[in-house]
Write a protein that holds these residues in place. Structure first.
Motif, PDB file in Angstrom:
ATOM      1  N   ARG A 230       0.846  -1.177   0.011  1.00 49.73           N
ATOM      2  CA  ARG A 230      -0.005  -0.017   0.012  1.00 49.73           C
ATOM      3  C   ARG A 230       1.020   1.288  -0.033  1.00 49.73           C
ATOM      4  O   ARG A 230       1.822   1.401   0.735  1.00 49.73           O
ATOM      5  N   SER A 231       0.174   2.194  -0.485  1.00 48.09           N
ATOM      6  CA  SER A 231       1.040   3.784  -0.657  1.00 48.09           C
ATOM      7  C   SER A 231       0.949   4.242   0.934  1.00 48.09           C
ATOM      8  O   SER A 231       0.166   4.036   1.471  1.00 48.09           O
TER       9      SER A 231
ATOM     10  N   SER B 118       5.844   6.794  -0.347  1.00 42.08           N
ATOM     11  CA  SER B 118       6.269   5.434  -1.043  1.00 42.08           C
ATOM     12  C   SER B 118       4.754   4.904  -1.630  1.00 42.08           C
ATOM     13  O   SER B 118       3.733   4.922  -1.206  1.00 42.08           O
ATOM     14  N   LEU B 119       4.832   4.954  -3.139  1.00 41.32           N
ATOM     15  CA  LEU B 119       3.586   4.741  -3.851  1.00 41.32           C
ATOM     16  C   LEU B 119       3.583   3.500  -4.670  1.00 41.32           C
ATOM     17  O   LEU B 119       4.667   2.998  -5.146  1.00 41.32           O
ATOM     18  N   ARG B 120       2.415   2.937  -4.493  1.00 44.19           N
ATOM     19  CA  ARG B 120       2.166   1.807  -5.487  1.00 44.19           C
ATOM     20  C   ARG B 120       1.143   2.339  -6.231  1.00 44.19           C
ATOM     21  O   ARG B 120       0.098   2.922  -6.041  1.00 44.19           O
ATOM     22  N   PRO B 121       1.509   2.015  -7.600  1.00 45.13           N
ATOM     23  CA  PRO B 121       0.644   2.504  -8.688  1.00 45.13           C
ATOM     24  C   PRO B 121      -1.004   2.229  -8.481  1.00 45.13           C
ATOM     25  O   PRO B 121      -1.246   1.043  -8.367  1.00 45.13           O
ATOM     26  N   GLY B 122      -1.854   3.173  -8.481  1.00 42.93           N
ATOM     27  CA  GLY B 122      -3.100   3.189  -8.717  1.00 42.93           C
ATOM     28  C   GLY B 122      -3.676   3.134  -6.994  1.00 42.93           C
ATOM     29  O   GLY B 122      -4.977   3.086  -6.944  1.00 42.93           O
ATOM     30  N   ASP B 123      -2.794   3.340  -6.033  1.00 48.33           N
ATOM     31  CA  ASP B 123      -3.222   3.331  -4.734  1.00 48.33           C
ATOM     32  C   ASP B 123      -2.694   4.730  -4.174  1.00 48.33           C
ATOM     33  O   ASP B 123      -1.687   5.105  -4.052  1.00 48.33           O
TER      34      ASP B 123
ATOM     35  N   ARG C  31       0.762   6.471 -11.255  1.00 55.17           N
ATOM     36  CA  ARG C  31       0.073   5.911 -12.449  1.00 55.17           C
ATOM     37  C   ARG C  31       1.240   4.676 -13.274  1.00 55.17           C
ATOM     38  O   ARG C  31       0.538   4.179 -14.033  1.00 55.17           O
ATOM     39  N   GLY C  32       2.191   4.695 -12.624  1.00 57.23           N
ATOM     40  CA  GLY C  32       3.266   3.848 -13.150  1.00 57.23           C
ATOM     41  C   GLY C  32       4.529   3.599 -12.484  1.00 57.23           C
ATOM     42  O   GLY C  32       4.618   4.280 -11.630  1.00 57.23           O
ATOM     43  N   CYS C  33       5.421   2.595 -12.867  1.00 55.88           N
ATOM     44  CA  CYS C  33       6.636   2.517 -12.391  1.00 55.88           C
ATOM     45  C   CYS C  33       7.747   2.970 -13.362  1.00 55.88           C
ATOM     46  O   CYS C  33       7.834   2.485 -14.364  1.00 55.88           O
ATOM     47  N   PRO C  34       8.755   3.569 -12.403  1.00 57.95           N
ATOM     48  CA  PRO C  34       9.744   4.106 -13.631  1.00 57.95           C
ATOM     49  C   PRO C  34      10.831   3.022 -13.444  1.00 57.95           C
ATOM     50  O   PRO C  34      10.575   2.089 -12.803  1.00 57.95           O
ATOM     51  N   PRO C  35      11.613   3.318 -14.326  1.00 57.56           N
ATOM     52  CA  PRO C  35      12.937   2.011 -14.379  1.00 57.56           C
ATOM     53  C   PRO C  35      13.616   2.081 -13.127  1.00 57.56           C
ATOM     54  O   PRO C  35      13.698   2.927 -12.229  1.00 57.56           O
TER      55      PRO C  35
ATOM     56  N   SER D 145       9.814  13.676  -1.708  1.00 52.95           N
ATOM     57  CA  SER D 145      10.706  12.766  -2.335  1.00 52.95           C
ATOM     58  C   SER D 145       9.615  11.635  -2.802  1.00 52.95           C
ATOM     59  O   SER D 145       8.913  11.119  -1.763  1.00 52.95           O
ATOM     60  N   ILE D 146       9.748  10.592  -3.757  1.00 54.90           N
ATOM     61  CA  ILE D 146       8.825   9.673  -3.739  1.00 54.90           C
ATOM     62  C   ILE D 146       9.581   8.540  -4.375  1.00 54.90           C
ATOM     63  O   ILE D 146      10.669   8.333  -4.740  1.00 54.90           O
ATOM     64  N   SER D 147       9.291   7.373  -3.786  1.00 52.26           N
ATOM     65  CA  SER D 147       9.612   5.854  -4.064  1.00 52.26           C
ATOM     66  C   SER D 147       8.568   4.981  -4.530  1.00 52.26           C
ATOM     67  O   SER D 147       7.310   5.364  -4.112  1.00 52.26           O
TER      68      SER D 147
END
Length: 798
Positions: A73-74, A107-112, A421-425, A446-448
């Motif tokens: 979860r985010s 800390s982000l999970r895409p869509g959450d 909305r997505g995951c970077p490399p 800051s984002i992970s």
């Protein structure tokens, strides 16, 4: 069943790995995330990823134990959270905090989606740096004479607002190059050569920095008194060159980091914009850098083009500068349009000779300090942000990122929702900054990303669980080319009618929906040039969704099995409709001025006759006169509801024309009247100009009746009594006269009858009768009425 399959995209079959399953999210019914069940050891046949990738509640129903479910979860973590300050004066100004928190990690999970709270407070007695940038073209000569002692008077007014005030000065004309200026040899030292009205002036220049910011206001007066005007050829000025240099040359100007930055731009004409320089052969765009030479003059004036509005706004925001356009009335609409394109700017009406410049600056300062607006810097494209403002009334306002009508020291809060909305490399870092407009304070975020599954670390290549023909990861076999099946046990060339039946969604339907081949009881979907085809029966794709102007899901959503799943901040079948409401908020704080509704980020006016971006214009509305009355009261008479809370100048931008006699024959104007506190009547008309500006035409003074004189009242009372007495006597006389005439008419009638009887008696011989005995009485009666005389004799028997 088909509708359920389209709604539950977790089981659509589009995921081929645990990571891809976590990337799938749905917003159709309610926000939810796909989860993966991955028991490390299992007896019997492994299941396909389609059965393992599902909503958490479905996996629990299927018997998967909670500790085997992968569902990150985010979350948000506050890293720096100093409390807000209350004052900004010396000596603690370098520790002033106006935004809280200051650092945050997501800390982000895409869509959450996750959210956090931001608080902002404008502290009292905060230092102010004011740089006065003046147009010194020939038409501003009278304005220059007016401001020669501006420094002292302005400092006195600003001391009421802050104890730490500094003032600077700069000037501009235009690029000293044809066709913008006079370049003939005889004009090199005196562009006014031959101009009879004003024969002497200094050579034209682009921008000249004259006085760095200082608390010695006498220096300002001294430098201003030394200045002389210049002359350029065309009407537009090179003011935007000057604004950019004043913003980026921080060291030369002297902007303090811990201060409120005000840049006052005074002019009486329109500015040159980007691409105008091409008229003089200047094709090099402005680089946004400082170009002041040793004489503090703009050295690139004849080398680079004028700056664009976008570049100007970027540099002003980057250096936390509020720009105040002080312009004459005829230019108000033009510069008002500029404020919509340059964040942190405001426009005020300047008198033709700049007499109101001090009040103008104070009003603009109060206006700026009465509102807080958040901006986002370095916004990652794969991140959606939505704001909800909670201002002084405590009501949450979704879609808004600003608060107005604030007092110094008020604290407001904003809820910020964030969704990836997505995951970077792998190894890519993301961050963004939230800053109130004009503040040096900021919130660094800051984002992970949480895009990896924990079970991926236990991956087994050529696993026996996968018939030694595939890789076992997170309870799923990824088969090598040429093999299919849950355990990679089926070669691709094996097929049977029984297996083919498993590839039909329903009896009578095409194999694999006509968009794939059936191999080893599984559908192998065809590739498509339009996008991805997926699903257990190839029934879904990511390109058959609603579009806007040819753009899939309007560019604000993702297509899943024929339905657009909109990003945060957008709704609708094609995700074109924005939920932002900031553009619908009128000056008075009401949504669409209370005359319409905010639909897709724009006002739809429902009140008949209402129009404008926020339905603020409505001459025929019942409340039109009441709304404009408050502006008449505060602007002309400094009275009414708006006179006490410093919002008059902010809310009442309409042009007000005062006249001795009000004309009411204009069919396009509405006549308004109201009663003042002194029982007088104030009249004004309200109309809309073709330019879009509201025009109010009002009487200079309310119409009041004069107080009655005591002697006049006494004479009027006595006269009234006499008049009534005479009227009564006349009426009495009239009645008596009418009565007499009636009596006389009656008498005349009686006399006529008497004469008639007498004549008749003479014409008939009398019958001799015995002489009566008695006394003969002769009565002589004389009635003198109108000259008539009658004699009547009566003989009566004694």
């Amino acid at each position: 069943a088909q509708a359920f399959l389209c709604l539950n995209v977790c089981t659509s079959g589009s995921a081929s790995s645990c990571e891809e399953c976590l990337l799938i999210h749905q917003i159709v019914l309610h926000p939810s995330q796909c989860s993966v069940c991955f028991p490390l050891q299992e007896s019997g046949r492994p299941r396909t990823l389609v059965s393992r990738c599902d909503l958490t509640r479905n996996l629990l129903k299927q018997g998967c134990e909670p500790h085997f479910i992968e569902n990150p979860r985010s979350s948000s973590t506050v890293l720096k959270n100093k409390p807000l300050s209350s004052k900004g004066s010396w000596p603690t100004q370098y520790d002033v905090i106006q935004i809280m928190p200051q650092k945050l990690s997501l800390s982000l999970r895409p869509g959450d989606q996750t959210s956090f709270e931001v608080q902002v407070r404008q502290v009292e007695d905060y230092p102010v740096d004011l740089y006065y940038l003046m147009d010194l073209s020939l038409s501003m000569k009278d304005d220059l004479d007016t401001i020669r002692n501006l420094g002292t008077k302005l400092a006195e007014e600003m001391k009421k607002l802050t104890s730490n005030f500094r003032l600077g000065f700069g000037s501009f004309v235009d690029k000293n190059i044809a066709p913008f200026s006079y370049t003939a040899p005889k004009y090199q030292t005196n562009p006014c050569n031959g101009y009879k009205l004003f024969p002497n002036c200094v050579p034209s220049f682009g921008f000249r920095h004259i006085l760095s910011l200082t608390d010695k206001v006498d220096r300002f007066n001294e430098e201003v008194q030394k200045q002389m005007v210049s002359r350029n050829r065309d009407a537009p000025e090179g003011g935007f060159d000057a604004i950019l240099q004043a913003a980026v040359c921080k060291e030369r100007i002297g902007w303090r980091k811990e201060a409120f930055h005000l840049l006052v731009f005074a002019t009486d004409d329109v500015p040159h914009l980007a691409l105008d320089g091409r008229l003089a052969g200047l094709v090099e765009p402005h680089d946004g850098q400082c170009h002041l030479d040793e004489k503090n003059e703009y050295s690139a004036s004849t080398r680079m083009d004028y700056p664009s509005l976008a570049l100007l706004g970027e540099k002003l925001a980057e250096n936390n500068i509020y720009l105040i356009f002080a312009v004459t009335k005829r230019l108000y609409v033009i510069y008002k349009n500029f404020t919509a394109l340059i964040p942190g700017t405001t426009v005020e009406i300047l008198d033709l000779d700049s007499k109101n410049i001090i009040q103008l600056i104070v009003n603009a300062y109060n206006n700026i300090r009465s509102k807080v607006e958040l901006t986002v810097w370095d916004h990652p494209e794969d991140i959606s942000l939505s704001f909800t403002a909670t201002c002084q009334d405590g009501r949450p306002l979704p879609g808004l990122r600003k608060c107005a009508d604030l007092k110094i020291g008020d604290t407001v809060s904003f809820n910020v929702s964030v969704e990836g909305r997505g995951c970077p490399p792998p190894g890519t870092s993301r961050s963004f900054t939230i800053r109130p407009v004009g503040f040096k304070d900021r919130l660094e975020v800051s984002i992970s990303y949480r895009c990896d599954c924990g079970c991926t670390g236990l991956t087994q290549a050529n696993s026996s669980r996968c018939s030694s023909a595939g890789t076992y990861s997170c309870g799923v076999c990824s088969c090598e080319p040429g093999y299919l099946g849950a355990r990679c046990e089926c070669p691709e060339d094996e097929a049977s009618s029984q297996q083919a039946a498993l590839c039909r969604e329903a009896e009578g339907k095409q194999l694999c929906s006509g968009r794939g081949e059936c191999s080893c009881n599984q559908c192998m979907c065809y590739e498509s040039e339009f996008g991805k085809v997926y699903g257990a029966y190839c029934e879904c794709d990511d390109f058959s969704c609603a579009r806007h102007k040819g753009v899939l899901c309007s560019g604000h959503g993702e297509c899943h099995c024929g339905e657009c799943q909109c990003h945060t901040g957008y709704v609708g079948d094609n995700c074109y409709c924005s939920t932002e409401t900031a553009a619908c908020l009128a000056r008075d704080g009401r949504m669409c001025s209370g005359r319409g509704s905010c639909v897709c980020g724009r006002c739809e006016c429902t009140e008949p006759g209402a129009f404008g971006d926020t339905c603020e214009k409505c001459p025929t509305c019942p409340d039109a006169c009441g709304t404009k009355r408050e502006c008449i009261e505060c602007r002309l008479f400094n009275s009414g509801r708006l006179a006490d809370n410093q919002t008059c100048q902010r809310l009442c931008k309409d042009e007000i024309i005062t006249v001795e006699t009000l004309k009411t024959d204009d069919p396009g104007a509405v006549l308004c009247l109201y009663k003042t506190e002194s029982d007088c009547v104030m009249k004004f008309t309200y109309s809309e100009h073709a330019s879009g500006q509201s025009i109010l035409t009002a009487l200079k003074e309310p119409e009041c009746g004069a107080a009655p004189d005591a002697l006049t009242v006494l004479l009027a009372v006595v006269g009234s009594i006499l008049l009534v007495g005479v009227a009564l006597l006349a009426a009495w006389k009239l009645v008596i006269t009418i009565h007499d005439w009636r009596e006389f008419a009656r008498f005349q009638s009686a006399r006529s009858r008497a004469r008639y009887e007498m004549v008749r008696s003479r014409s008939v011989p009398p019958t001799k009768a015995p002489q009566p005995m008695g006394v003969t009485v002769s009565c002589h009666s004389t009635l003198n009425n109108g000259g008539a005389v009658a004699d009547i004799s009566h003989v009566a028997k004694a």
